[in-house]
Write an enzyme that holds these catalytic residues in place. Structure first.
Site, short mmCIF file in Angstrom:
data_model
loop_
_atom_site.label_atom_id
_atom_site.label_comp_id
_atom_site.label_asym_id
_atom_site.label_seq_id
_atom_site.Cartn_x
_atom_site.Cartn_y
_atom_site.Cartn_z
N THR A 70 64.41 -33.88 -12.63
CA THR A 70 64.99 -32.60 -12.30
C THR A 70 65.88 -32.10 -13.44
O THR A 70 65.90 -32.68 -14.53
CB THR A 70 65.69 -32.65 -10.91
OG1 THR A 70 66.05 -31.33 -10.54
CG2 THR A 70 66.90 -33.55 -10.89
N LYS B 56 63.29 -31.47 -17.22
CA LYS B 56 61.88 -31.24 -16.86
C LYS B 56 60.97 -30.98 -18.06
O LYS B 56 59.79 -31.27 -18.02
CB LYS B 56 61.77 -30.06 -15.88
CG LYS B 56 62.24 -30.39 -14.48
CD LYS B 56 61.98 -29.21 -13.56
CE LYS B 56 62.48 -29.51 -12.16
NZ LYS B 56 62.09 -28.46 -11.20
N ASP C 126 56.00 -28.18 -8.25
CA ASP C 126 56.88 -27.11 -7.76
C ASP C 126 56.09 -25.89 -7.28
O ASP C 126 56.34 -25.36 -6.20
CB ASP C 126 57.86 -26.67 -8.85
CG ASP C 126 58.97 -27.68 -9.08
OD1 ASP C 126 59.36 -28.37 -8.12
OD2 ASP C 126 59.46 -27.77 -10.23
N ALA D 224 62.12 -14.86 -14.47
CA ALA D 224 61.13 -15.37 -15.43
C ALA D 224 61.60 -16.69 -16.04
O ALA D 224 61.28 -17.02 -17.16
CB ALA D 224 60.88 -14.33 -16.52
N THR E 231 65.76 -9.59 -18.29
CA THR E 231 65.34 -9.51 -19.69
C THR E 231 63.82 -9.33 -19.70
O THR E 231 63.07 -10.28 -19.49
CB THR E 231 65.72 -10.81 -20.44
OG1 THR E 231 67.08 -11.13 -20.13
CG2 THR E 231 65.53 -10.68 -21.93
#
Ligand code: ATR
Length: 282
Positions: A64, A68, A104, A130, A155
């Site tokens: 985690t 990752k 995930d 994002a 962004t």
């Protein structure tokens, strides 16, 4: 009798991870002689930790925040989807070789299917954010055949990069948050992946939902608080909503299955996690 198997999760911080409770309860209930331990590992120690896990014969583990991505070059193999996502959350030992996966995105899809019985993909889907979580969900959705998936982000260039780096026939557009707000009526599924709504930003929402379709499906990957301001807004506008608890449980269930070959009881896992979160009930 064989040796007790060892599983775990590596992260920094790790003390508040709900994964040990979720996995240990399931291992015990299913009569599997194994234990799942939280390992607090700092970034500089990650290579030594992975080597140590291997030498000690750890059968599988989760990775985690913040490791990752950094773990990827330390593994023997990385599955193509995890490579595309650029992050591994699950490592499985295969005859002593460590293989990295990312559960995930699929965990999110499984949670949606379980909660809503269908994957509401008849119209366009909008991902808000994002970052890492958005990457996992976007690439898994596209890999599973969904094509009309847009991304909006504070962004804009990050949303553009995410879409641009995926070589497929996906019909995806990058939008600013303002553009998303005014175009919201085009979407039948909204997926909130930013950290806005938890911690210091509790009560805040990344976008306003006035223009949302009334029968929209709306998911937030946050589960503390149980219902973010974003989900409150969605519910008030008539949407079907779900929080991030299902994704947490299902990404864990997929890892459990990869390690043990056994499908865990996801309702029981959810109950365990909810008890740890303070007895919140749906
Ligand atoms: P994670 O890996 O958890 O997804 P991340 O990579 O830091 O975390 O991404 C966080 C996401 O939340 C990003 O989409 C980020 O937008 P930017 O790319 O513009 O940074 C979004 N985010 C964070 N704080 C925000 C804020 N105050 N308003 C809007 N979006 C925010």
């Amino acid at each position: 009798m064989g040796l007790k198997k060892l599983y775990g999760v590596i992260g920094d911080p790790i003390a508040h991870s709900l994964s040990p409770a979720m996995h240990n309860e399931e291992l015990e209930k299913l009569g599997i002689d194994a234990y799942y331990h939280p390992f607090h590992v700092k970034g500089k120690d990650l290579p030594k930790a992975i080597e140590g896990m291997k030498v000690l014969g750890v059968e599988g583990f989760n990775i985690t925040i913040p490791h990752k991505t950094d773990v990827m070059p330390l593994l023997d193999e990385v599955d193509p989807l995890a490579k595309r996502i650029g992050a591994v959350n699950t490592v499985v030992s295969n005859n002593g070789k460590y293989i990295g996966y990312n559960t995930d995105g699929q965990g999110f899809i499984d949670a949606v299917k379980e909660e809503w019985e269908v994957f509401p993909a008849s119209g366009r889907t909008l991902i808000i954010g994002a970052g890492g979580a958005a990457r996992a969900i976007y690439y898994t959705l596209i890999s599973s055949g969904l094509t009309q998936v847009d991304i909006c982000n504070r962004t804009l260039s990050r949303a553009e990069e995410l879409i641009g780096s995926h070589q497929t026939n996906a019909d995806s557009q990058a939008l600013t948050l303002k553009e998303a707000e005014s175009e919201l009526g085009r979407y039948s599924l909204l997926i909130q992946t930013t950290s806005i709504g938890m911690g210091d930003s509790e009560g805040m929402s990344p976008i306003m939902l006035q223009n949302m379709q009334q029968n929209c499906f709306v998911a937030d990957i946050i589960y503390t608080p149980w219902k973010t301001a974003f989900l409150e807004q969605a519910a008030a506008g008539g949407a079907k909503i779900q929080n991030g608890i299902g994704m947490l449980v299902h990404q864990g269930a997929l890892a459990f299955e990869k390690w043990t070959g056994i499908s865990p009881d996801t309702d029981r896992m959810k109950k365990t996690v909810m008890e740890r979160l303070g007895g919140i009930t749906c």
